[in-house]
Enzyme design. Structure first.
Site, PDB file in Angstrom:
ATOM      1  N   ASP A 221       0.865  -1.185   0.000  1.00  0.00           N
ATOM      2  CA  ASP A 221       0.000   0.000   0.000  1.00  0.00           C
ATOM      3  C   ASP A 221       0.902   1.235   0.000  1.00  0.00           C
ATOM      4  OD1 ASP A 221      -2.076   1.745   0.204  1.00  0.00           O
ATOM      5  OD2 ASP A 221      -3.095   0.656   1.823  1.00  0.00           O
TER       6      ASP A 221
ATOM      7  N   ASP B 265      -2.366   2.189  -6.383  1.00  0.00           N
ATOM      8  CA  ASP B 265      -1.422   2.246  -5.261  1.00  0.00           C
ATOM      9  C   ASP B 265      -1.470   1.024  -4.354  1.00  0.00           C
ATOM     10  OD1 ASP B 265      -3.948   2.882  -4.314  1.00  0.00           O
ATOM     11  OD2 ASP B 265      -3.150   4.077  -2.676  1.00  0.00           O
ATOM     12  N   GLU B 266      -2.153  -0.035  -4.794  1.00  0.00           N
ATOM     13  CA  GLU B 266      -2.295  -1.194  -3.919  1.00  0.00           C
ATOM     14  C   GLU B 266      -2.216  -2.481  -4.706  1.00  0.00           C
ATOM     15  OE1 GLU B 266      -5.437  -2.175  -0.929  1.00  0.00           O
ATOM     16  OE2 GLU B 266      -5.736  -0.036  -1.085  1.00  0.00           O
TER      17      GLU B 266
END
Length: 495
Positions: free
Chosen positions: A11, A105-106
């Site tokens: 993350d 973003d993950e």
DNA sequence: TCTGGGGTCCTCACCCTC
DNA sequence: TCTGGAGGGTGAGGACCC
């Protein structure tokens, strides 16, 4: 359940805001709020400095500004975030072929499948190395969670934030989860959380005690069984590298509610075109057309229509969306319109050709066809004659030539004055690269700095200054920017 | 100045067919 | 021939996630 904690959840910390801080040195350590800047904008991401003022995702931007009046409010620059995300995802794919991106973003990574880790020790080592590699490649920090399942790995990365790493040892899951809020579990949002709270369940331990039957009774079969298993720390969902898209949609919220039926119709047509554009870009066609309308009072309704077969013909989608709109009462005003396509199929030229020929034959041969005659008509006009549709042949992109960046929703387009959105990249013929700090009353203020440079200074220009132009974002790392003056006149040290 | 945009999944109601 | 139930397709809405 798997024994070894070799599922990794990555993350990126406050991703959009961190990218902005990295590319705009004067914002480092300052409150940064990324989101829609219009009157109905909301916060997409806030930097940790801004979060200290109570700003968080999904908060109305107006409220965020009140809480954090000195924060820098910027529009999102998705092309830049995507570029940075590509770098990070490439690093993950070096660890394993099983990488499941959840967003820019993950992502989840199955380290065991990649042969990079097989026990706690090697997983920890891999996680630490990954974090260092991400810093080296992007300058950004990330949090990593390691566990034996996706759910626990995600919980671990959440606990590790910001800029940390946490591994959940096998056997400790239940004890770790028990005191946590039920909202920690994926799938428990405000509604389910409130539902459970009313039943006296606020932490995961209480969820486990309630038992599966009780949870099923409260929240339904599927959700109840899932919740109970998660409360016990059980989750055997595999990391899936590739997921097929199931729908494509576009929607716009308008700065001011729309009342004029003609305008509403035009907006729906415009959205239908944009949707088809996206549909084609993704290499799909679709069978069910969905119209979404959010009214003045925020009530939302959807209307859908399923065609005989999948299409990516803009005329067909426009027609269907227009038909659906006819069934919707818009008196009182409309704040959002959306057009979507579901029931996706792989795009093939042959399929479309066959469908178009069939529709053409049907409309030419017999007028009294079945109900979806509009679709047949539209498909017919989309043929080689290209009679009705204003958009040119495929490839030209049509009139909706929306740039990659984010533009404010729907305006009627009066006499065009150049507009400079806060946060956007520019280049000045004399002073070089910079970004828009703000604009108004015919002026635009630009700060001249770049990733890796010291904080730059600010200059103000007329909005129509011919020497000022929009530009592409500069890469966060890799350019020899440190100490190098901006293009043209050197930027003085402190004034 | 209340509440974005792009998705996924689930549930329920209704209709139709077998 | 009528009826009831199962099951699939469709349409609508809600919840959730990032």
């Amino acid at each position: 359940m798997r024994a070894a904690p070799t599922i990794l959840h990555l993350d990126m910390d406050a991703f959009y805001a961190s990218v902005e801080q990295a590319s705009k040195p004067s914002l480092r350590g300052k409150a940064v709020i990324v989101g829609g800047l219009g009157p109905r904008g909301v916060v997409a991401t806030a930097s940790y400095e801004a979060r200290r003022f109570g700003v968080h995702s999904a908060m109305p931007m107006a409220q965020a500004r009140r809480l954090c009046p000195n924060g820098a409010c910027l529009i999102p620059r998705f092309s830049l975030y995507r570029a940075v995300s590509d770098v990070v995802m490439a690093l993950l794919r070096e660890l394993s072929p099983l990488v499941e991106p959840l967003s820019l973003d993950e992502a989840f990574v199955d380290l065991e499948a990649g042969g990079t880790a097989f026990d706690a020790e090697s997983a920890l080592e891999t996680g630490q190395r990954l974090r260092a590699d991400i810093v080296a490649a992007t300058g950004l920090s990330a949090s990593v969670g390691l566990a034996g399942s996706k759910m626990l790995a995600k919980v671990a990365s959440e606990e590790a934030k910001p800029d940390g790493l946490l591994l959940i040892e096998p056997g400790t899951e239940r004890a770790l989860l028990a005191p946590m809020s039920v909202r920690t579990l994926p799938g428990v949002g405000p509604a389910t959380g409130e539902h459970l709270r009313r039943a006296g369940i606020t932490i995961v331990g209480e969820l486990a005690e309630a038992g599966e039957d009780e949870l099923v009774r409260m929240v339904g079969r599927s959700h109840g069984v899932g919740l109970y298993r998660m409360a016990l720390g059980l989750d055997d969902r595999p990391v899936v590298a590739e997921r097929d898209a199931k729908s494509v949609s576009v929607e716009d919220t308008f700065d001011v509610d729309l009342h004029d039926r003609v305008r509403i119709r035009n907006e729906v047509q415009r959205l239908a075109d944009r949707c088809v554009h996206r549909l084609r870009d993704s290499g799909h066609s679709g069978r069910t057309i969905v119209l979404k309308v959010r009214r003045y009072d925020f009530s939302t309704l959807t209307r859908s229509e399923t065609l005989r077969g999948p299409t990516d013909d803009p005329a067909v989608v426009r027609e269907a969306a227009a038909r659906l709109l006819e069934a919707v009462d818009t008196t009182g005003g409309v704040r959002l319109l959306g057009v979507g396509v579901t029931g996706l199929a792989d795009y093939t030229q042959e399929d479309l050709f066959a469908q178009s020929m069939a529709a053409e034959a049907a409309s030419a041969g017999d007028a009294g066809a079945a109900e979806p005659d509009g679709a047949a008509e539209a498909a017919g006009t989309g043929g080689p004659g290209d009679s009705g549709a204003p958009a040119g042949p495929a490839g030209s992109g049509g009139p909706a030539e929306a740039p990659e960046g984010v533009e404010p929703a729907g305006e009627p387009e009066p006499a065009r004055e150049r507009r400079w959105a806060a946060g956007s990249d520019v280049r000045h013929a004399v002073y070089g690269p910079g970004w828009v700090q703000g604009s108004g009353v015919g002026r635009v203020t630009v700060r001249f700095e770049r990733p890796g440079s010291p904080p730059g200074r600010v200059r103000t220009f007329r909005v129509d200054d011919p020497e000022l132009e929009p530009s592409d974002p500069l890469p966060l790392v890799g350019e020899p920017a440190v100490g190098e003056p901006a293009v043209g006149e050197p930027v003085p040290e402190e004034g």
